[in-house]
Scaffold this active site. Sequence first.
Site, short mmCIF file in Angstrom:
data_model
loop_
_atom_site.label_atom_id
_atom_site.label_comp_id
_atom_site.label_asym_id
_atom_site.label_seq_id
_atom_site.Cartn_x
_atom_site.Cartn_y
_atom_site.Cartn_z
N GLU A 176 0.80 -1.24 0.00
CA GLU A 176 0.00 0.00 0.00
C GLU A 176 0.83 1.28 0.00
O GLU A 176 0.57 2.18 0.80
CB GLU A 176 -0.97 -0.02 1.20
CG GLU A 176 -1.89 -1.21 1.17
CD GLU A 176 -2.82 -1.30 2.37
OE1 GLU A 176 -2.89 -0.35 3.15
OE2 GLU A 176 -3.48 -2.36 2.52
N ASN A 211 2.10 -5.14 -3.20
CA ASN A 211 0.70 -5.45 -2.90
C ASN A 211 -0.09 -4.17 -2.61
O ASN A 211 0.39 -3.32 -1.86
CB ASN A 211 0.69 -6.36 -1.65
CG ASN A 211 -0.66 -6.99 -1.37
OD1 ASN A 211 -1.28 -7.57 -2.27
ND2 ASN A 211 -1.11 -6.88 -0.14
N HIS A 225 -10.41 -5.88 -2.32
CA HIS A 225 -11.47 -5.72 -1.32
C HIS A 225 -12.61 -4.97 -2.00
O HIS A 225 -12.52 -3.76 -2.22
CB HIS A 225 -10.96 -4.89 -0.12
CG HIS A 225 -9.90 -5.58 0.67
ND1 HIS A 225 -10.13 -6.72 1.41
CD2 HIS A 225 -8.58 -5.30 0.82
CE1 HIS A 225 -9.01 -7.09 2.01
NE2 HIS A 225 -8.05 -6.26 1.67
N GLU A 269 -6.15 -10.61 -1.23
CA GLU A 269 -6.97 -10.36 -0.02
C GLU A 269 -8.45 -10.29 -0.40
O GLU A 269 -9.20 -9.46 0.12
CB GLU A 269 -6.54 -9.05 0.65
CG GLU A 269 -5.08 -9.02 1.04
CD GLU A 269 -4.66 -7.75 1.78
OE1 GLU A 269 -5.53 -7.03 2.28
OE2 GLU A 269 -3.44 -7.50 1.85
N ASP A 273 -12.19 -10.14 -0.86
CA ASP A 273 -13.49 -10.23 -0.18
C ASP A 273 -14.45 -9.32 -0.95
O ASP A 273 -14.05 -8.31 -1.51
CB ASP A 273 -13.44 -9.92 1.32
CG ASP A 273 -12.71 -8.65 1.70
OD1 ASP A 273 -12.57 -7.75 0.84
OD2 ASP A 273 -12.27 -8.54 2.85
O1 9MR Z 1 -7.44 -8.01 8.53
C1 9MR Z 1 -6.50 -7.20 9.19
C2 9MR Z 1 -7.08 -6.69 10.51
O2 9MR Z 1 -7.23 -7.76 11.41
C3 9MR Z 1 -6.17 -5.64 11.09
O3 9MR Z 1 -6.79 -5.06 12.23
C4 9MR Z 1 -5.88 -4.58 10.07
C5 9MR Z 1 -4.95 -3.54 10.66
O4 9MR Z 1 -4.68 -2.51 9.79
O5 9MR Z 1 -5.29 -5.16 8.93
C6 9MR Z 1 -6.15 -6.04 8.28
O6 9MR Z 1 -5.57 -6.54 7.12
C7 9MR Z 1 -5.26 -5.58 6.11
C8 9MR Z 1 -4.05 -6.06 5.36
O7 9MR Z 1 -3.01 -6.31 6.25
C9 9MR Z 1 -3.63 -5.08 4.29
N1 9MR Z 1 -4.70 -4.75 3.41
C10 9MR Z 1 -5.94 -4.35 4.05
C11 9MR Z 1 -6.37 -5.40 5.07
C12 9MR Z 1 -7.71 -5.06 5.65
O8 9MR Z 1 -7.63 -3.89 6.40
#
Ligand code: 9MR
Length: 481
Positions: free
Chosen positions: A171, A213, A250, A279, A281
């Site tokens: 990101e 990513n 997402h 990722e 969903d």
């Molecule tokens: O799913 C993850 C969640 O449990 C955490 O709280 C969060 C913290 O920022 O990160 C989520 O996963 C993220 C991933 O690492 C990067 N892309 C976005 C995902 C969803 O927020």
Amino acid sequence: MDKVLARGSGSAAARSRPRTAVVAMVAGAAMVAATIAVATSASAGTTLGASAAEQGRYFGTAVAVNKLSDSTYVGILNREFNMVTAENEMKWDATEPSRNQFNFSAGDRLVAHAQANGMRVRGHALLWHQQQPGWTGSLSGSALREAMINHVTQVATHYRGKIHSWDVVNEAFDDGNSGARRNSNLQQTGNDWIEAAFRAARAADPGAKLCYNDYNTDNWSWAKTQGVYNMVRDFKARGVPIDCVGFQSHFNSGSPYPSNYRTTLQNFAALGVDVQITELDIEGSGSSQATSYGNVTRDCLAVARCNGITVWGIRDTDSWRASGTPLLFDGSGNKKQAYTAVLNALNEGGTPPPTTAPPTSTPPTSTPPTSTPPTSEPPTTPPPTGACTATFTTNQWPGGFVTNVRITAGSSGLNGWTVSLTVPSGSAITNTWSAQASGTTGAVTFRNVDYNRQVGAGGTTEFGFQGTGTAPSGTPACAAG
Ligand code: 9MR
């Protein structure tokens, strides 16, 4: 992805096969190419992992390690998936809670579970502007750069040989219409921070695919997609070691599945990188959700270099967006319509992956180290009386090494520096980061790069290199200028 990863029968034979796959994974690209050739059976699978394997792909999920004690969760995980991503456990805050003190316990549990059950592992994520440990907040400039590179090196070295693909950088691009980099503490260390991270990751684990990513990079016409595309094109042109691009995907009503998704995947793949859906969903329910899931699956299968799909959780209740019910299983663990749409799309088939190993990385030239990598800093040296001193730590294994060099400036500070050492005859440097090397063997001098030219009085900076053969020994000579 080779067919030996197909699972689902639960028989002893089925359970024993995946270990072969893990061995094949670390045995290098030639072995992968050979095993892909057997993935041609047309029989329809009955689980996501088995059906994806029939297509030479994987099907993965994000896993929260603390749910590995939930039998419904683990039952679905072990039955359906052959790739896992740690949802949070391999992030910077989890793995390096204090500077240079690493905690791999949760990540290791996931790797052990994966290996015991014939799954591969996507590493997520070495560098990200979020979920950094608190101590990075007091760092900037070359000090943050050093910490960042050290983090990449140590984590990727710890998991060396165990990771299918690493999200090296996550990101790093801005939302909106600029197509520019996100302004983060990492970006402020210099625009070359991403390529520095990729080089360090390659040096630490030459066998892992290295991915960039991001999210909101699915729609080909969006500026952010173009920004990432231009970076990857530039990296490929300049030989920066990038192997893959991860599309988080997402989707919800604000950022729906775009009709040009396949075009996006194809255009990135045409740059010479693999693409992975990392990722996935999709918020919604019923047939509209199922249609989008089916479309995503068919789009991946249509692109030879789309390696596989990972969903971001198992049951709706496991999701970071639980209220949007975006996953393939309901809260009780029942298969949803979306599940069937994905399975059917997988069983329809698509474009097989390339039959030769993609030119992603130089295969390891030697066995990975079996010893624990160094987890501590080189010993602190007293402030030098001259311009600077250099010390180094080496991770040596039969046939190869990685060396990290730490420079400590004297009382005048440095505005440019060199470090000289001797690489033994028959040995050679294959890759250097955060410095420029004058040669590959014999007497080699390393010179600073721009971002680490200046080192304050008593301050430190680091660079490193990887090589074949035997690492240099003795005391390196450090000089100003
Ligand atoms: O799913 C993850 C969640 O449990 C955490 O709280 C969060 C913290 O920022 O990160 C989520 O996963 C993220 C991933 O690492 C990067 N892309 C976005 C995902 C969803 O927020």
